[in-house]
Enzyme design. Sequence first.
Site, PDB file in Angstrom:
ATOM      1  N   HIS A  25       0.150  48.617 -29.776  1.00 50.92           N
ATOM      2  CA  HIS A  25      -0.339  49.700 -29.581  1.00 50.92           C
ATOM      3  C   HIS A  25      -2.121  49.376 -29.654  1.00 50.92           C
ATOM      4  CE1 HIS A  25       2.191  53.115 -31.084  1.00 50.92           C
ATOM      5  NE2 HIS A  25       2.867  52.681 -31.858  1.00 50.92           N
TER       6      HIS A  25
ATOM      7  N   CYS B  53       5.965  51.917 -28.446  1.00 50.28           N
ATOM      8  CA  CYS B  53       6.673  52.734 -29.214  1.00 50.28           C
ATOM      9  C   CYS B  53       7.238  53.679 -29.185  1.00 50.28           C
ATOM     10  CB  CYS B  53       5.301  52.611 -30.790  1.00 50.28           C
ATOM     11  SG  CYS B  53       6.003  52.050 -32.406  1.00 50.28           S
TER      12      CYS B  53
END
Length: 242
Positions: free
Chosen positions: A196, A96
């Site tokens: 994630h 991310c």
Amino acid sequence: MSDTTSTVRIGLVLPDVMGTYGDGGNALVLRQRARMRGIDAQIQQITLDDPVPESLDVYTLGGAEDYAQRLATRHLTRHPGLQRAAERGAPVLAICAAIQVLGHWYETSAGERVDGISLLDLTTRPQEIRSIGELATTPLIDELDAPLLGFENHRGGSTLGPAARPLGRVDHGVGNGAGEKIEGAVQGSVIGTYLHGPALARNPQLADLLLRRALGVESLPPLDLDEVNRLRTERLAAARRG
Ligand code: GLN
């Protein structure tokens, strides 16, 4: 893995500023999957107080809010150990915010442009709408064939340049940016993703790919996948529900 040690050394890079959603768990998964095969493994935490060592066997970096992400970018620019490690082919997993930091530049949601460390040929701009939710993709690299699963939460949308290729084709969720239907970036030994989770807990194939590369081996003994497959089935169903 270096000849002088029989331990896999896992670099957990800047968990003090880049660890949103427990991304530090990726290092734990790597360590555990090595140890379950009788391979010694240790995690070295590299914080804002430490220079970044260039000699570790594998590196993981997690997500972050915009301000923390800027602190991480400055640190990695001042201490280019990660860049040197990637140059010699050490596997790097960037989650991310880290995919953005490893690009050429990113724009924060406040509109500031910040130079990244250019390990990935990509740039990132804020999207109109934050992408939040379950993300499921079909991997586009040869060594992986199981869907990649995780949770995305990012405002930035990344555009790949010609030197980077996507990690997966988006089946559910947004991925790199609205409309593009691709997710992540792969360039040399660096794998970046918006997954994630921590991603490696949900994606053991990806964990083992990083471990094999860290160890310099073609294969690893298989591990029992029942529990992780139950989690994957449940999360894939959640991604399909949207
Ligand atoms: N701050 C970045 C963004 O919003 C990354 C967020 C994250 O790592 N979850 O795009």
